[in-house]
Design an enzyme around this catalytic site. Sequence first.
Site, short mmCIF file in Angstrom:
data_model
loop_
_atom_site.label_atom_id
_atom_site.label_comp_id
_atom_site.label_asym_id
_atom_site.label_seq_id
_atom_site.Cartn_x
_atom_site.Cartn_y
_atom_site.Cartn_z
CG ASP A 13 -2.16 -0.85 1.01
OD1 ASP A 13 -2.65 -0.92 -0.14
OD2 ASP A 13 -2.64 -1.45 1.98
N GLY A 14 2.01 1.16 0.71
CA GLY A 14 2.93 2.29 0.76
C GLY A 14 3.48 2.62 -0.63
CG ASN A 30 -3.09 6.25 3.54
OD1 ASN A 30 -4.06 5.78 2.95
ND2 ASN A 30 -2.04 5.54 3.89
CD GLU A 31 -2.02 9.16 7.22
OE1 GLU A 31 -0.88 9.30 6.70
OE2 GLU A 31 -2.59 8.08 7.22
CB ALA A 84 -0.96 10.74 22.73
CD GLN A 116 4.50 8.24 0.70
OE1 GLN A 116 3.51 8.89 0.95
NE2 GLN A 116 4.75 7.76 -0.51
P1 NAP Z 1 4.55 1.62 6.55
O1 NAP Z 1 5.30 1.79 7.81
O2 NAP Z 1 4.84 0.45 5.67
O3 NAP Z 1 2.97 1.68 6.82
C1 NAP Z 1 2.42 1.18 7.96
C2 NAP Z 1 1.36 0.16 7.59
O4 NAP Z 1 0.21 0.83 7.07
C3 NAP Z 1 1.79 -0.84 6.52
O5 NAP Z 1 1.34 -2.11 6.93
C4 NAP Z 1 1.04 -0.36 5.29
O6 NAP Z 1 0.78 -1.38 4.36
C5 NAP Z 1 -0.22 0.10 5.93
N1 NAP Z 1 -1.09 0.99 5.16
C6 NAP Z 1 -0.76 2.00 4.32
N2 NAP Z 1 -1.87 2.58 3.84
C7 NAP Z 1 -2.92 1.91 4.38
C8 NAP Z 1 -4.32 2.05 4.27
N3 NAP Z 1 -4.89 3.01 3.52
N4 NAP Z 1 -5.11 1.22 4.99
C9 NAP Z 1 -4.57 0.26 5.78
N5 NAP Z 1 -3.26 0.08 5.93
C10 NAP Z 1 -2.44 0.91 5.23
O7 NAP Z 1 4.73 2.99 5.72
P2 NAP Z 1 4.14 3.27 4.30
O8 NAP Z 1 3.90 1.99 3.58
O9 NAP Z 1 4.99 4.31 3.68
O10 NAP Z 1 2.71 3.91 4.60
C11 NAP Z 1 2.57 5.19 5.10
C12 NAP Z 1 1.35 5.17 5.96
O11 NAP Z 1 1.66 4.52 7.19
C13 NAP Z 1 0.87 6.53 6.40
O12 NAP Z 1 0.07 7.15 5.41
C14 NAP Z 1 0.09 6.19 7.65
O13 NAP Z 1 -1.29 5.95 7.36
C15 NAP Z 1 0.68 4.88 8.11
N6 NAP Z 1 1.22 5.08 9.47
C16 NAP Z 1 0.58 4.45 10.47
C17 NAP Z 1 0.97 4.66 11.78
C18 NAP Z 1 0.24 3.95 12.85
O14 NAP Z 1 -0.64 3.12 12.54
N7 NAP Z 1 0.52 4.24 14.11
C19 NAP Z 1 2.04 5.51 12.07
C20 NAP Z 1 2.67 6.14 11.01
C21 NAP Z 1 2.24 5.92 9.69
P3 NAP Z 1 1.95 -1.93 3.38
O15 NAP Z 1 2.79 -2.82 4.24
O16 NAP Z 1 1.18 -2.68 2.33
O17 NAP Z 1 2.72 -0.76 2.84
MN MN Z 2 4.73 0.07 3.58
#
Ligand code: NAP
Ligand code: MN
Length: 265
Positions: A45-46, A121-122, A184, A221
């Site tokens: 997804d990333g 995403n956000e 938080a 990201q």
């Molecule tokens: P990453 O560290 O690989 O992303 C974290 C997880 O979020 C991965 O498992 C990714 O899937 C998944 N993901 C991404 N978009 C999603 C969606 N729309 N719905 C459900 N899961 C989703 O980093 P990244 O791949 O560059 O993704 C960036 C995204 O990470 C940001 O947009 C943010 O939403 C998310 N993030 C989450 C947290 C948290 O949950 N605390 C903190 C920071 C960022 P893949 O493994 O398939 O890439």
């Molecule tokens: Mn990812």
Amino acid sequence: MRIALYHNHQKRSLAIVAELRTALLNHGFVMDDQNPELVISVGGDGTLLGAFHHYIDGCDQRRFVGLHTGHLGFYTDWLSSEVDELVASLLADQGQRVSYPILEMTTVSRDGSRTLYKALNEATVKKPIGTLVADVYLGKQHFERFRGDGVAIATPTGSTAYNKANGGAILHPSIQALQMSEIASINNRVFRTLGSPLIVPKGQVITVWPQQEDFLLTCDQMEIEAKDVLRIEFKVSEQQVHFASFRHLDFWHRVQQAFIADFSD
Ligand code: NAP
Ligand code: MN
């Protein structure tokens, strides 16, 4: 059809890209990285987020499709074992697409200059060390003074990502809205925030006005330069992102598969 392949650099992705490219060329598709009509993202997804930002200009004329090299993702309809099926669907393509809302973030600097960003995403406003103090406005109304790590403003398709970790609701992507969730927040006798996520419709603006100069801004990201930024405005964009919908994967089924099925089976 002009196609671009966008991928991460994992070994598995590179192998799939080579297989896919050969199959596409054999079937007469044109590879065009500059101005593709269809962008195939190979990775997670990333990776799809990366593809979105790379090809965001001219997005109205493009469709995206995601092939996941691991499990099924939220933006990825195909698995790496399904290259032949994907190519067959492309051959039978009739331009089917599904469109999702995107987030528009505008930073307003001290000198009045405005910079526009888009997120799939956000976006977040955060302070990794110490407490973020920020005034939140809904429309013109001052809503709350937030204290805590930060806030996230998510699209419906982003609601299953960071937003979910913040206790936000999952929003069906046919709903044109944004969701603000707290990261938080500090709540006690002195400091008060709403404490629950809130969802605003298309047409309304959320403004976050940090009361300090050193804070962090993210857009999907990526980190965004926040120097001299006075306030940040968020709204549902007039633009949408289009995904090729060769086969329909029900959103709730995807949510169930991602978060529940593996654990209950
Ligand atoms: P990453 O560290 O690989 O992303 C974290 C997880 O979020 C991965 O498992 C990714 O899937 C998944 N993901 C991404 N978009 C999603 C969606 N729309 N719905 C459900 N899961 C989703 O980093 P990244 O791949 O560059 O993704 C960036 C995204 O990470 C940001 O947009 C943010 O939403 C998310 N993030 C989450 C947290 C948290 O949950 N605390 C903190 C920071 C960022 P893949 O493994 O398939 O890439
Ligand atoms: Mn990812």
